[in-house]
Write a protein that holds these residues in place. Structure first.
Motif, mmCIF file in Angstrom:
data_model
loop_
_atom_site.group_PDB
_atom_site.id
_atom_site.type_symbol
_atom_site.label_atom_id
_atom_site.label_comp_id
_atom_site.label_asym_id
_atom_site.label_seq_id
_atom_site.Cartn_x
_atom_site.Cartn_y
_atom_site.Cartn_z
ATOM 1 N N LEU A 59 25.753 -11.861 -39.875
ATOM 2 C CA LEU A 59 24.458 -12.283 -40.418
ATOM 3 C C LEU A 59 23.458 -11.120 -40.446
ATOM 4 N N VAL A 60 23.567 -10.228 -39.475
ATOM 5 C CA VAL A 60 22.717 -9.035 -39.485
ATOM 6 C C VAL A 60 23.016 -8.189 -40.717
ATOM 7 N N ASN A 61 24.286 -8.021 -41.033
ATOM 8 C CA ASN A 61 24.653 -7.244 -42.221
ATOM 9 C C ASN A 61 24.138 -7.901 -43.500
ATOM 10 N N VAL A 62 24.248 -9.217 -43.555
ATOM 11 C CA VAL A 62 23.715 -9.946 -44.712
ATOM 12 C C VAL A 62 22.207 -9.733 -44.818
ATOM 13 N N THR A 63 21.514 -9.809 -43.671
ATOM 14 C CA THR A 63 20.061 -9.665 -43.670
ATOM 15 C C THR A 63 19.632 -8.266 -44.084
ATOM 16 N N LYS A 64 20.402 -7.265 -43.734
ATOM 17 C CA LYS A 64 20.083 -5.901 -44.172
ATOM 18 C C LYS A 64 20.088 -5.818 -45.693
ATOM 19 N N GLU A 65 21.026 -6.515 -46.324
ATOM 20 C CA GLU A 65 21.067 -6.537 -47.786
ATOM 21 C C GLU A 65 19.873 -7.304 -48.350
ATOM 22 N N ILE A 66 19.489 -8.388 -47.664
ATOM 23 C CA ILE A 66 18.305 -9.145 -48.096
ATOM 24 C C ILE A 66 17.059 -8.278 -47.985
ATOM 25 N N LYS A 67 16.968 -7.491 -46.929
ATOM 26 C CA LYS A 67 15.830 -6.586 -46.766
ATOM 27 C C LYS A 67 15.754 -5.605 -47.935
ATOM 28 N N LYS A 68 16.896 -5.100 -48.384
ATOM 29 C CA LYS A 68 16.907 -4.197 -49.542
ATOM 30 C C LYS A 68 16.400 -4.924 -50.787
ATOM 31 N N ARG A 96 21.041 -18.304 -29.248
ATOM 32 C CA ARG A 96 20.506 -18.244 -30.611
ATOM 33 C C ARG A 96 19.341 -17.271 -30.692
ATOM 34 N N VAL A 97 18.484 -17.297 -29.693
ATOM 35 C CA VAL A 97 17.345 -16.376 -29.688
ATOM 36 C C VAL A 97 17.815 -14.934 -29.766
ATOM 37 N N ALA A 98 18.803 -14.587 -28.970
ATOM 38 C CA ALA A 98 19.307 -13.211 -28.967
ATOM 39 C C ALA A 98 19.824 -12.826 -30.347
ATOM 40 N N GLY A 99 20.572 -13.733 -30.986
ATOM 41 C CA GLY A 99 21.093 -13.461 -32.316
ATOM 42 C C GLY A 99 19.997 -13.370 -33.362
ATOM 43 N N TRP A 100 19.013 -14.254 -33.260
ATOM 44 C CA TRP A 100 17.920 -14.248 -34.235
ATOM 45 C C TRP A 100 17.062 -12.986 -34.086
ATOM 46 N N MET A 101 16.920 -12.483 -32.870
ATOM 47 C CA MET A 101 16.174 -11.241 -32.683
ATOM 48 C C MET A 101 16.869 -10.079 -33.388
ATOM 49 N N ASP A 102 18.192 -10.044 -33.335
ATOM 50 C CA ASP A 102 18.923 -9.014 -34.080
ATOM 51 C C ASP A 102 18.678 -9.164 -35.583
ATOM 52 N N ILE A 103 18.654 -10.399 -36.057
ATOM 53 C CA ILE A 103 18.380 -10.652 -37.473
ATOM 54 C C ILE A 103 16.960 -10.209 -37.827
ATOM 55 N N MET A 104 16.004 -10.476 -36.946
ATOM 56 C CA MET A 104 14.625 -10.050 -37.191
ATOM 57 C C MET A 104 14.537 -8.533 -37.312
ATOM 58 N N ASP A 105 15.240 -7.828 -36.452
ATOM 59 C CA ASP A 105 15.278 -6.362 -36.560
ATOM 60 C C ASP A 105 15.780 -5.940 -37.936
ATOM 61 N N ALA A 106 16.852 -6.580 -38.382
ATOM 62 C CA ALA A 106 17.431 -6.225 -39.680
ATOM 63 C C ALA A 106 16.482 -6.556 -40.823
ATOM 64 N N ALA A 107 15.700 -7.611 -40.651
ATOM 65 C CA ALA A 107 14.760 -8.035 -41.696
ATOM 66 C C ALA A 107 13.475 -7.223 -41.686
ATOM 67 N N GLY A 108 13.227 -6.519 -40.582
ATOM 68 C CA GLY A 108 11.993 -5.759 -40.475
ATOM 69 C C GLY A 108 10.782 -6.618 -40.192
ATOM 70 N N THR A 109 10.991 -7.753 -39.516
ATOM 71 C CA THR A 109 9.874 -8.616 -39.159
ATOM 72 C C THR A 109 9.751 -8.717 -37.651
#
Length: 351
Positions: free
Chosen positions: A72-81, A115-128
């Motif tokens: 999901l982090v990899n997917v979010t990096k693409e969304i950030k782009k 879930r919080v730990a995983g979502w924090m990684d996603i937030m990093d990838a999203a830049g939020t």
């Protein structure tokens, strides 16, 4: 706090759009959503977790596991782009539900923190740096309504977020079993007593919980006369304006509500009580068929001095709640016009 809201002070309010609240067709993919939102003039999105899953399915051909956070982090990096290419900031990740109040040592509490730990990684990838958490509901009455437990859990969450300079935007969901009103979540945020704890306020959630009722013929809370109901709601909005510091409000979400054509059954259906179902399917943009006093909510928020994010979050299934189709570009443009009209109506010196 002042009752004067000059229109000039509203010109630079940043405008966001929740990615989950546009699109009705399979062809309305996340890239097309972002294009429509950006073309309408919004400068940011609230990124919805289901949109991450949907985009991951689109690009890989297989729905990602919601617990496979590395994927999901990899997917979010693409969304950030994609967001960057459209000139959009990812302002917040949402919606994180049923986090607080699980019994100590329970599987659900352990899962919430994973879930919080995983979502924090996603937030990093999203830049939020902003995580929205909605005030929890109570499946099978297993979630505590003890305020001390709620505060302790959320304080622990804030301390985790602080390790990455992230913030908690706590929202009152009007069907919550322990914090359905703005005052409930404000009292909790005060008790958390952390600099990275603030409020996600919402015109629908506030008015729908304290003024509207989808189970009555009138669409209003009917255990009191309308005059008394109006007086109580006005007093609540005055209290909000006078007691909440603007720096503790992180955003205001904007939507209205249809009065259902027939009162909603006063029972739990598919895990949602009436106000939850109302929230899910009956929320148009301002001036598009709704009836709640949403301008009064926004004026109260603005009277605190807040001039931060206004974010359109609408779930417009039509007056019957069964859904409707539209062209996303036209709809996003209409939403921007609605937002601009809303801002004008909330000023005290409009023409």
């Amino acid at each position: 706090m002042t009752s004067y809201i000059p229109f000039e002070s509203l010109r630079n309010i940043p405008l966001s759009y929740a990615s989950c609240s546009i699109g009705t067709k399979q062809s309305d993919t996340l890239p097309r959503k972002l294009e429509a939102i950006a073309a309408a003039g919004f400068t940011a999105i609230e990124l919805s977790f289901p949109d991450i899953i949907a985009y991951g399915t689109q690009v890989t051909g297989k729905e990602p596991d919601v617990r496979e956070y590395a994927q999901l982090v990899n997917v979010t990096k693409e969304i950030k782009k994609l967001a960057d290419s459209n000139g959009l900031q990812i302002m917040m990740l949402q919606p994180f539900g049923n986090f607080e109040g699980w019994p100590s040592g329970s599987r659900e509490r352990d899962d919430a923190f994973r879930r919080v730990a995983g979502w924090m990684d996603i937030m990093d990838a999203a830049g939020t740096d902003l995580l929205q958490v909605g005030s929890s509901d109570s499946p099978a009455n297993r979630i505590s309504i003890d305020r001390k437990i709620i505060v302790s859990d959320l304080r622990e969450l804030c301390d985790l977020l602080a390790t990455r300079n992230m913030r908690l935007a706590y929202e009152n969901w009007c069907w919550s079993t322990h914090a359905p009103t703005w005052k409930d979540v404000w009292e909790i945020v005060k008790a958390i007593d952390r600099p990275n704890a603030g409020l996600c306020l919402d015109t629908f959630q506030t008015a729908a919980g304290e003024y509207g009722d989808p189970t009555t013929e009138t669409g209003l809370i009917n255990h009191m006369p309308p005059t008394a109901l109006n007086q109580i709601f006005h007093a609540s909005m005055d209290e909000l304006a006078q007691t909440v510091p603007p720096e503790k409000i992180y955003l205001l979400q904007i939507s209205d509500a249809y009065k259902p054509l027939e009162p909603l059954a006063d029972k739990t259906i598919k895990g949602l009580r009436p106000r939850g179902r109302w929230s899910h399917d009956f929320r148009p943009m301002p001036y598009d068929g709704g009836y709640l006093p949403i301008e009064e909510v926004a004026k109260a928020v603005l009277r605190t001095g807040f001039r931060g994010w206004f974010s359109m979050e609408i779930f417009d299934g039509g007056p019957d709640g069964k859904g409707k189709e539209y062209d996303m570009n036209e709809y996003a443009g209409k939403a921007m016009k609605s937002m601009q009209r809303f801002l004008s109506q909330c000023s005290t010196d409009r023409d």
